[in-house]
Design an enzyme around this catalytic site. Structure first.
Site, PDB file in Angstrom:
ATOM      1  N   LYS A 240      -2.803 -11.394  -8.557  1.00  0.00           N
ATOM      2  CA  LYS A 240      -4.194 -11.758  -8.281  1.00  0.00           C
ATOM      3  C   LYS A 240      -5.148 -10.750  -8.918  1.00  0.00           C
ATOM      4  O   LYS A 240      -4.781  -9.598  -9.131  1.00  0.00           O
ATOM      5  CB  LYS A 240      -4.437 -11.825  -6.772  1.00  0.00           C
ATOM      6  CG  LYS A 240      -4.317 -10.501  -6.055  1.00  0.00           C
ATOM      7  CD  LYS A 240      -5.061 -10.493  -4.713  1.00  0.00           C
ATOM      8  CE  LYS A 240      -5.201  -9.073  -4.213  1.00  0.00           C
ATOM      9  NZ  LYS A 240      -6.172  -8.836  -3.189  1.00  0.00           N
TER      10      LYS A 240
ATOM     11  N   LYS B 190       0.830  -1.216   0.000  1.00  0.00           N
ATOM     12  CA  LYS B 190       0.000   0.000   0.000  1.00  0.00           C
ATOM     13  C   LYS B 190       0.859   1.258   0.000  1.00  0.00           C
ATOM     14  O   LYS B 190       0.503   2.243  -0.653  1.00  0.00           O
ATOM     15  CB  LYS B 190      -0.945  -0.003   1.216  1.00  0.00           C
ATOM     16  CG  LYS B 190      -1.961  -1.118   1.172  1.00  0.00           C
ATOM     17  CD  LYS B 190      -3.359  -0.589   0.959  1.00  0.00           C
ATOM     18  CE  LYS B 190      -4.369  -1.685   0.709  1.00  0.00           C
ATOM     19  NZ  LYS B 190      -4.721  -2.433   1.912  1.00  0.00           N
TER      20      LYS B 190
ATOM     21  N   LYS C 187      -9.596  -5.199  -7.377  1.00  0.00           N
ATOM     22  CA  LYS C 187     -10.431  -4.067  -7.787  1.00  0.00           C
ATOM     23  C   LYS C 187      -9.611  -2.933  -8.358  1.00  0.00           C
ATOM     24  O   LYS C 187     -10.045  -2.208  -9.234  1.00  0.00           O
ATOM     25  CB  LYS C 187     -11.189  -3.521  -6.574  1.00  0.00           C
ATOM     26  CG  LYS C 187     -12.226  -4.431  -6.026  1.00  0.00           C
ATOM     27  CD  LYS C 187     -12.981  -3.711  -4.911  1.00  0.00           C
ATOM     28  CE  LYS C 187     -13.578  -4.705  -3.947  1.00  0.00           C
ATOM     29  NZ  LYS C 187     -13.078  -4.547  -2.584  1.00  0.00           N
TER      30      LYS C 187
HETATM   31  P1  ADP Z   1      -9.728  -6.216  -3.130  1.00  0.00           P
HETATM   32  O1  ADP Z   1      -8.396  -6.835  -2.856  1.00  0.00           O
HETATM   33  O2  ADP Z   1     -10.236  -6.494  -4.513  1.00  0.00           O
HETATM   34  O3  ADP Z   1      -9.845  -4.763  -2.726  1.00  0.00           O
HETATM   35  P2  ADP Z   1     -10.852  -6.861  -0.607  1.00  0.00           P
HETATM   36  O4  ADP Z   1      -9.535  -6.503  -0.029  1.00  0.00           O
HETATM   37  O5  ADP Z   1     -12.043  -6.064  -0.209  1.00  0.00           O
HETATM   38  O6  ADP Z   1     -10.759  -6.950  -2.180  1.00  0.00           O
HETATM   39  O7  ADP Z   1     -11.101  -8.390  -0.275  1.00  0.00           O
HETATM   40  C1  ADP Z   1     -12.371  -8.958  -0.047  1.00  0.00           C
HETATM   41  C2  ADP Z   1     -12.298 -10.471  -0.006  1.00  0.00           C
HETATM   42  O8  ADP Z   1     -12.058 -10.986  -1.320  1.00  0.00           O
HETATM   43  C3  ADP Z   1     -11.157 -11.021   0.867  1.00  0.00           C
HETATM   44  O9  ADP Z   1     -11.637 -12.160   1.550  1.00  0.00           O
HETATM   45  C4  ADP Z   1     -10.097 -11.413  -0.122  1.00  0.00           C
HETATM   46  O10 ADP Z   1      -9.293 -12.483   0.345  1.00  0.00           O
HETATM   47  C5  ADP Z   1     -10.932 -11.863  -1.304  1.00  0.00           C
HETATM   48  N1  ADP Z   1     -10.192 -11.693  -2.568  1.00  0.00           N
HETATM   49  C6  ADP Z   1      -9.878 -10.512  -3.173  1.00  0.00           C
HETATM   50  N2  ADP Z   1      -9.209 -10.739  -4.328  1.00  0.00           N
HETATM   51  C7  ADP Z   1      -9.089 -12.092  -4.444  1.00  0.00           C
HETATM   52  C8  ADP Z   1      -8.523 -12.966  -5.439  1.00  0.00           C
HETATM   53  N3  ADP Z   1      -7.959 -12.487  -6.550  1.00  0.00           N
HETATM   54  N4  ADP Z   1      -8.580 -14.303  -5.227  1.00  0.00           N
HETATM   55  C9  ADP Z   1      -9.185 -14.810  -4.109  1.00  0.00           C
HETATM   56  N5  ADP Z   1      -9.757 -14.051  -3.157  1.00  0.00           N
HETATM   57  C10 ADP Z   1      -9.707 -12.715  -3.310  1.00  0.00           C
END
Ligand code: ADP
Length: 325
Positions: A189, A107, A192
């Site tokens: 991965k 971050k 968003k």
């Molecule tokens: P992002 O990383 O897209 O901002 P969040 O941090 O809000 O999403 O994560 C929300 C949930 O989605 C968490 O439980 C996270 O482990 C899961 N998650 C986010 N991206 C992935 C991914 N590419 N593969 C598996 N799980 C994911």
């Protein structure tokens, strides 16, 4: 217990890493799922679009099969007890261990002009969310493993210092490996905030889905039978395994192993199966968002249920800490 930040449209990673398990768990467990609006302030301090985003994430959770009557579905900021527990846990968290967190390092690279204390203590707030309901199982994707480890550390540290209140929270995926949904561009991965073309969002229109899948990186194909797939091809197969039938996966696996795979056909099939998977969810989300009265009821009911659980825990916390004068 688990949560998702309202920082944009949900994508397939959120679905297969998190929400799919929420839906599976709702029948057998006492579940708490929240929209992590406080967490989003660490990187998205502008609150102008927040209400809309919170509503969308709630609608997306419900459209994926979560039933607000069966689970407690709420907004993080409505449960003030979270902030109180976060404060106590901050006194038990060491700056050194927080600075070593991988997500903190990522971050500060992404937001060099906004390295705020909330970013540093992000895993402390997340731990407060989890242990506030004395949760044991936390359905999350693989990217959250380190944060869960920290939640266990803080829960144990609190228990040792003041008295047993919290069970050890563990990442949950039905006794299977935690999921990591890859990005379409073959690197890292799906998320968003990365390149919008490399993530498949639950809000994507059919044509957009097809276009994104067709753009996924491929090559001229294998030249030796049964050879190992390069990462970007393995990623396409990972996505295929998530949404396509076992027969389809088997056919393309065989084609690959026998060096007669046509990536155009593979991506076309994947595109169609993705459309079939995503479009019913997208349509349900739109219906739910059009019913503001229903959404408001969900929000109010969720806050009430979450606060009952939160208050019970905080009574225990204040007791063992001796904050009774
Ligand atoms: P992002 O990383 O897209 O901002 P969040 O941090 O809000 O999403 O994560 C929300 C949930 O989605 C968490 O439980 C996270 O482990 C899961 N998650 C986010 N991206 C992935 C991914 N590419 N593969 C598996 N799980 C994911």
């Amino acid at each position: 217990m688990s949560g998702i930040r309202p920082t944009g449209y949900l994508h397939l990673g959120n679905y297969f890493g998190a929400i799919r398990n929420y839906v599976r768990m709702q029948e057998d467990y006492d579940c708490f799922f929240m929209v992590a609006d406080l967490h989003s302030l660490t990187t998205h301090p502008d609150t102008k679009g927040l209400k809309q985003n919170v509503h969308r994430v709630l609608a997306e959770n419900i459209a994926c099969g979560l039933d607000p009557e069966k689970v407690t579905l709420y907004c993080q900021s409505h449960v003030f007890e979270t902030s109180e527990l976060y404060l106590y846990l901050n006194m038990l968290a060491y700056v050194g261990e927080l600075e070593k967190t991988v997500t903190f390092k990522d971050k500060i690279r992404q937001h060099p002009n906004n390295v705020n204390a909330g970013l540093l203590t992000y895993p402390v707030l997340q731990s407060a969310d989890i242990i506030l309901h004395r949760a044991k199982h936390v359905p999350v994707g693989k990217d959250q493993e380190q944060h869960l480890e920290m939640a266990r550390t803080f829960a144990n540290r609190f228990n040792h210092r003041y008295g047993e209140v919290f069970p050890e929270p563990k990442a949950f995926n039905n006794n299977e490996e935690l999921v990591k949904v890859p990005s379409l561009d073959g690197s890292g991965k799906m998320s968003k905030s990365e390149n919008q073309m490399s993530a498949l969002f639950l809000a994507d229109e059919d044509e957009v889905i097809r276009k994104k899948v067709m753009k996924a990186k491929t090559d001229a194909g294998p030249t030796e039978e049964n050879s190992k797939k390069p990462d970007y091809i393995e990623n396409i197969f990972t996505l295929l395994r998530l949404v396509s039938s076992a027969d389809v996966v088997k056919k393309f696996e065989q084609n690959y192993d026998q060096c007669n795979i046509r990536y155009g056909d593979l991506k076309k099939q994947l595109g169609e199966d993705m459309v079939a998977f995503i479009s019913p969810i997208r349509e349900k989300v739109d219906d739910i968002l059009n019913d503001q009265k229903y959404l408001n009821e969900v929000i109010i009911q969720g806050a009430e249920k979450a606060r009952v659980s939160a208050r019970a825990t905080m009574t225990l916390v204040r007791d063992v800490m001796g904050l009774r004068y």
